[in-house]
Write an enzyme that holds these catalytic residues in place. Structure first.
Site, mmCIF file in Angstrom:
data_model
loop_
_atom_site.group_PDB
_atom_site.id
_atom_site.type_symbol
_atom_site.label_atom_id
_atom_site.label_comp_id
_atom_site.label_asym_id
_atom_site.label_seq_id
_atom_site.Cartn_x
_atom_site.Cartn_y
_atom_site.Cartn_z
ATOM 1 C CE LYS A 10 -3.813 -2.477 2.189
ATOM 2 N NZ LYS A 10 -4.876 -2.451 3.215
ATOM 3 C CE1 TYR A 51 -9.277 -2.714 -0.166
ATOM 4 C CE2 TYR A 51 -8.688 -0.734 -1.395
ATOM 5 C CZ TYR A 51 -8.330 -1.803 -0.592
ATOM 6 O OH TYR A 51 -7.018 -1.969 -0.202
ATOM 7 C CG ASN A 114 -3.806 -2.826 6.654
ATOM 8 O OD1 ASN A 114 -3.647 -2.368 5.519
ATOM 9 N ND2 ASN A 114 -4.790 -3.649 6.950
ATOM 10 C CG HIS A 117 -5.081 -6.540 -0.571
ATOM 11 N ND1 HIS A 117 -6.291 -6.673 0.056
ATOM 12 C CD2 HIS A 117 -5.124 -7.365 -1.654
ATOM 13 C CE1 HIS A 117 -7.041 -7.523 -0.628
ATOM 14 N NE2 HIS A 117 -6.354 -7.964 -1.672
ATOM 15 C CD GLU A 128 -8.344 -9.497 -4.033
ATOM 16 O OE1 GLU A 128 -7.176 -9.895 -3.819
ATOM 17 O OE2 GLU A 128 -9.141 -9.215 -3.111
HETATM 18 N N1 LIG Z 1 -12.239 -0.377 10.743
HETATM 19 C C1 LIG Z 1 -11.436 0.061 9.770
HETATM 20 N N2 LIG Z 1 -10.993 1.339 9.779
HETATM 21 C C2 LIG Z 1 -10.188 1.784 8.786
HETATM 22 N N3 LIG Z 1 -9.759 1.025 7.758
HETATM 23 C C3 LIG Z 1 -10.161 -0.246 7.725
HETATM 24 C C4 LIG Z 1 -11.021 -0.789 8.720
HETATM 25 N N4 LIG Z 1 -11.256 -2.081 8.419
HETATM 26 C C5 LIG Z 1 -10.566 -2.324 7.281
HETATM 27 N N5 LIG Z 1 -9.913 -1.228 6.875
HETATM 28 C C6 LIG Z 1 -9.077 -1.061 5.677
HETATM 29 O O1 LIG Z 1 -9.800 -1.667 4.626
HETATM 30 C C7 LIG Z 1 -8.940 -2.597 4.006
HETATM 31 C C8 LIG Z 1 -9.622 -3.766 3.377
HETATM 32 O O2 LIG Z 1 -8.617 -4.559 2.798
HETATM 33 P P1 LIG Z 1 -7.343 -5.035 3.663
HETATM 34 O O3 LIG Z 1 -7.796 -6.174 4.518
HETATM 35 O O4 LIG Z 1 -6.207 -5.179 2.759
HETATM 36 O O5 LIG Z 1 -6.993 -3.799 4.645
HETATM 37 C C9 LIG Z 1 -8.070 -3.094 5.170
HETATM 38 C C10 LIG Z 1 -7.733 -1.787 5.832
HETATM 39 O O6 LIG Z 1 -6.751 -1.064 5.098
#
Ligand SMILES: Nc1ncnc2c1ncn2[C@@H]1O[C@@H]2COP(=O)(O)O[C@H]2[C@H]1O
Length: 137
Positions: A10, A51, A114, A117, A128
């Site tokens: 990311k 998403y 985070n 992905h 994807e």
């Molecule tokens: N509660 C949350 N608050 C903010 N971002 C979120 C939350 N839950 C999921 N995400 C974001 O949404 C993304 C969905 O894909 P990922 O699981 O790669 O990583 C996740 C985070 O980057």
């Protein structure tokens, strides 16, 4: 069971100079292969498709803004049980809940930012991979 998975580094990972660190962890797992890799910026259509399941959730709009805030690195990784394996390397979505030793546990503090992905199932991986690497055979 040989599989393929989509991995995205990311914008936070790219900005913080963690591309090598994260790809290194994937490379050091035995017997997996990186079969495609590209640095690119994501357009709104791709992000909406990727998403779509989160549309309407409170974190959706900030997530899309974050994912378009800078380039990402997209990779295809192939190998034995690679879908589950890369998700284990990444750790859970919330970096504070992620174990030290995992990518999110070692480098993250913010749920949205985070770092990585990784496809969560064979069905997601197929969808994807088509979205990010349509030319893949
Ligand atoms: N509660 C949350 N608050 C903010 N971002 C979120 C939350 N839950 C999921 N995400 C974001 O949404 C993304 C969905 O894909 P990922 O699981 O790669 O990583 C996740 C985070 O980057």
């Amino acid at each position: 069971m040989t599989q393929r998975t989509l991995v995205l580094l990311k914008p936070d990972a790219v900005r913080r100079g963690l591309i090598g660190e994260i790809i290194g962890r994937i490379e050091r797992k035995a017997n997996w292969t990186i079969s495609a890799l590209e640095l690119r910026s994501l357009d709104q259509d791709t992000l909406e498709a990727h998403y779509g399941e989160h549309k309407g959730k409170p974190f959706y709009e900030p997530l899309v803004a974050f994912m378009s805030s800078g380039p990402i690195v997209a990779l295809v990784v192939e190998g034995e049980r690679v879908i589950e394996g890369v998700r284990q390397l990444a750790g859970p979505t919330d970096p504070i809940a992620a174990q030290p030793g995992s990518i999110r546990g070692d480098f993250g503090t913010i749920v949205r930012e985070n770092l990585i992905h990784a496809s969560d199932s064979e069905e997601s991986a197929e969808r994807e991979l088509k979205l990010f690497f349509p030319g893949l055979v």
